[in-house]
Design an enzyme around this catalytic site. Structure first.
Site, PDB file in Angstrom:
ATOM      1  N   GLU A 169       2.405  19.821 -19.892  1.00 36.75           N
ATOM      2  CA  GLU A 169       1.154  20.074 -19.179  1.00 36.75           C
ATOM      3  C   GLU A 169       0.981  21.550 -18.818  1.00 36.75           C
ATOM      4  O   GLU A 169       0.175  21.891 -17.938  1.00 36.75           O
ATOM      5  CB  GLU A 169       1.097  19.214 -17.919  1.00 36.75           C
ATOM      6  CG  GLU A 169       1.062  17.726 -18.202  1.00 36.75           C
ATOM      7  CD  GLU A 169       0.999  16.913 -16.929  1.00 36.75           C
ATOM      8  OE1 GLU A 169      -0.089  16.799 -16.347  1.00 36.75           O
ATOM      9  OE2 GLU A 169       2.044  16.397 -16.504  1.00 36.75           O
ATOM     10  N   SER A 208      -0.962  13.454 -17.273  1.00 31.19           N
ATOM     11  CA  SER A 208      -2.159  13.769 -18.066  1.00 31.19           C
ATOM     12  C   SER A 208      -2.342  12.836 -19.264  1.00 31.19           C
ATOM     13  O   SER A 208      -2.942  13.220 -20.266  1.00 31.19           O
ATOM     14  CB  SER A 208      -2.124  15.231 -18.536  1.00 31.19           C
ATOM     15  OG  SER A 208      -2.245  16.111 -17.449  1.00 31.19           O
ATOM     16  N   TYR A 252      -9.721  16.438 -20.053  1.00 32.81           N
ATOM     17  CA  TYR A 252      -9.791  17.891 -20.049  1.00 32.81           C
ATOM     18  C   TYR A 252     -10.743  18.514 -21.070  1.00 32.81           C
ATOM     19  O   TYR A 252     -11.054  19.696 -20.963  1.00 32.81           O
ATOM     20  CB  TYR A 252      -8.386  18.476 -20.268  1.00 32.81           C
ATOM     21  CG  TYR A 252      -7.408  18.045 -19.206  1.00 32.81           C
ATOM     22  CD1 TYR A 252      -7.559  18.464 -17.891  1.00 32.81           C
ATOM     23  CD2 TYR A 252      -6.348  17.195 -19.504  1.00 32.81           C
ATOM     24  CE1 TYR A 252      -6.672  18.066 -16.899  1.00 32.81           C
ATOM     25  CE2 TYR A 252      -5.449  16.797 -18.523  1.00 32.81           C
ATOM     26  CZ  TYR A 252      -5.617  17.235 -17.230  1.00 32.81           C
ATOM     27  OH  TYR A 252      -4.740  16.831 -16.252  1.00 32.81           O
ATOM     28  N   ARG A 268      -3.010  12.281  -5.537  1.00 32.14           N
ATOM     29  CA  ARG A 268      -4.098  11.461  -6.080  1.00 32.14           C
ATOM     30  C   ARG A 268      -3.526  10.166  -6.615  1.00 32.14           C
ATOM     31  O   ARG A 268      -2.577  10.183  -7.413  1.00 32.14           O
ATOM     32  CB  ARG A 268      -4.815  12.222  -7.197  1.00 32.14           C
ATOM     33  CG  ARG A 268      -6.192  11.675  -7.530  1.00 32.14           C
ATOM     34  CD  ARG A 268      -6.737  12.285  -8.811  1.00 32.14           C
ATOM     35  NE  ARG A 268      -6.091  11.684  -9.977  1.00 32.14           N
ATOM     36  CZ  ARG A 268      -5.564  12.385 -10.981  1.00 32.14           C
ATOM     37  NH1 ARG A 268      -5.594  13.698 -10.985  1.00 32.14           N
ATOM     38  NH2 ARG A 268      -4.995  11.753 -11.994  1.00 32.14           N
ATOM     39  N   ASP A 279      -4.130   6.788  -8.795  1.00 31.84           N
ATOM     40  CA  ASP A 279      -4.971   6.211  -9.844  1.00 31.84           C
ATOM     41  C   ASP A 279      -4.848   4.692  -9.821  1.00 31.84           C
ATOM     42  O   ASP A 279      -3.735   4.153  -9.723  1.00 31.84           O
ATOM     43  CB  ASP A 279      -4.560   6.749 -11.215  1.00 31.84           C
ATOM     44  CG  ASP A 279      -4.787   8.248 -11.332  1.00 31.84           C
ATOM     45  OD1 ASP A 279      -5.596   8.795 -10.559  1.00 31.84           O
ATOM     46  OD2 ASP A 279      -4.144   8.882 -12.194  1.00 31.84           O
ATOM     47  N   GLU A 305      -0.580   4.837 -10.849  1.00 29.06           N
ATOM     48  CA  GLU A 305       0.382   5.904 -10.607  1.00 29.06           C
ATOM     49  C   GLU A 305      -0.089   6.800  -9.466  1.00 29.06           C
ATOM     50  O   GLU A 305      -1.265   6.786  -9.090  1.00 29.06           O
ATOM     51  CB  GLU A 305       0.616   6.746 -11.860  1.00 29.06           C
ATOM     52  CG  GLU A 305      -0.594   7.514 -12.350  1.00 29.06           C
ATOM     53  CD  GLU A 305      -0.272   8.377 -13.574  1.00 29.06           C
ATOM     54  OE1 GLU A 305       0.512   9.328 -13.437  1.00 29.06           O
ATOM     55  OE2 GLU A 305      -0.819   8.085 -14.651  1.00 29.06           O
ATOM     56  N   ASN A 339      -0.085  10.864  -8.501  1.00 28.07           N
ATOM     57  CA  ASN A 339       0.096  12.246  -8.931  1.00 28.07           C
ATOM     58  C   ASN A 339       0.312  13.096  -7.693  1.00 28.07           C
ATOM     59  O   ASN A 339      -0.573  13.199  -6.840  1.00 28.07           O
ATOM     60  CB  ASN A 339      -1.152  12.739  -9.673  1.00 28.07           C
ATOM     61  CG  ASN A 339      -1.428  11.931 -10.921  1.00 28.07           C
ATOM     62  OD1 ASN A 339      -0.918  12.216 -11.982  1.00 28.07           O
ATOM     63  ND2 ASN A 339      -2.244  10.887 -10.781  1.00 28.07           N
ATOM     64  N   GLY A 374      -4.449  17.932 -10.919  1.00 23.46           N
ATOM     65  CA  GLY A 374      -5.122  19.078 -11.522  1.00 23.46           C
ATOM     66  C   GLY A 374      -6.158  19.696 -10.610  1.00 23.46           C
ATOM     67  O   GLY A 374      -6.760  19.028  -9.762  1.00 23.46           O
TER      68      GLY A 374
END
Length: 317
Positions: free
Chosen positions: A22, A151, A217, A256, A258, A271, A273, A277
């Site tokens: 990443e 990602s 992205y 964050r 998900d 998951e 994070n 990002g």
């Protein structure tokens, strides 16, 4: 938002780049964070963690704290956090244990399941796995993913048993630890945590099979809905579940979560994070905007989480 005097932060190292898969995303996140800090008057400096001599760079640089915006391994898995703890250098976000647990999707799922939190069933896959047995246990479709990547790198949706071996080979290029996870058919959401606040949920919509690297992205076809279109009761429940998931892994500062919500309305944790990002396509800035916070305020609020960690750093001799 009441801001601190930028002088209280001292000299700040913005940790970015690194050697993970990443790296490209982290450099973009780091550039955005660096620009926002400098615009706010903070004495911020970029540090690319790709160099193995980064510890010496940090020790010799006279830094007072670090803004960690490294994504993936070394930066999001507890490794850099351990080094910073040894240096006594306060940093943003989660500590060693929570970072390591969140980075390992299987371990985080095991902890959530043990605490009674909903997360899709899964099993480990090794080179000798029996595709027929995996499908017999978990059904189809399946999500195949490296256990310790972010990602959506190396991930594949498998709809036929004969495709499982190829999906495993793809994931194993990034991590020798691979998992197969029950596919949840439904809507995808993400919920950002910032200190004690839980930011508004975002619903993700993509024409691709799932919210993969391209959708995250590069694609202009991905749609982000915030407000997420949930009833106030359902939104509150989703945000409460995200908070519980964050706290259960011992995370701190920001992150964050998900989630998927299946067609029957049931939520499922996917998951956490711990260093999300911060690019122009990223989700935490979108949620912050919906909560009335601009990008500069968000970056400073994240930097404020480094004060949380100061009491946990090892004292100087």
């Amino acid at each position: 938002m009441k801001r601190r005097d930028p002088k209280v932060y001292g000299r700040v190292a913005v940790l970015m780049g690194g050697p993970s898969a990443e790296r490209e995303v982290s450099l973009k996140s780091g550039a955005a964070v660096l620009a926002a800090l400098r615009a706010a008057g903070v004495d911020a400096h970029p540090v690319d963690v790709q160099d193995p001599g980064v510890v010496r760079t940090l020790v010799d640089g006279g830094f007072d704290r670090a803004f960690n915006i490294l994504h993936g391994r070394l930066g999001e898995d507890g490794v850099i956090q351990g080094a910073l703890d040894l240096m006594g250098l306060p940093y943003t976000g989660s500590g060693v244990l929570a970072s390591a647990l969140a980075m390992d999707k299987a371990r985080s799922k095991q902890i959530w399941a043990a605490e009674g939190l909903p997360t899709p069933d899964f099993q480990w896959l090794d080179a000798d796995h029996d595709p027929e047995a995996v499908v017999a246990r978990l059904g189809l479709p399946l999500m195949i993913k490296p256990a310790r990547e972010g990602s959506s790198i190396g991930m594949s949706k498998v709809e036929r048993v004969e495709d499982l071996r190829g999906a495993w080979e793809k994931a194993a290029r990034y991590d020798h630890r691979v998992i197969a996870e029950t596919w949840v058919q439904g809507a995808e959401y993400t919920v950002a945590i910032l200190g004690q606040a839980v930011l508004p949920a975002i619903r993700l919509e993509t024409p691709r099979q799932f919210y993969d690297f391209e959708a995250k992205y590069r694609a202009d076809s991905t749609r982000y809905h915030c407000p997420a279109g949930l009833s106030p009761t359902d939104e509150a429940a989703l945000r409460a579940l995200a908070r519980r998931a964050f706290d259960t892994l011992g995370a701190r500062g920001w992150g964050r979560v998900d989630l998927m919500v299946d067609e029957a309305g049931g939520p499922w944790l996917i998951e956490l994070n711990t260093v999300p990002g911060m690019t122009d396509h990223s989700l935490v800035p979108m949620a912050a905007r919906a909560a009335g916070m601009d990008f500069q305020d968000l970056v400073l609020a994240i930097l404020d989480t480094s004060f949380q960690a100061e009491g946990e750093a090892w004292p100087s001799p």
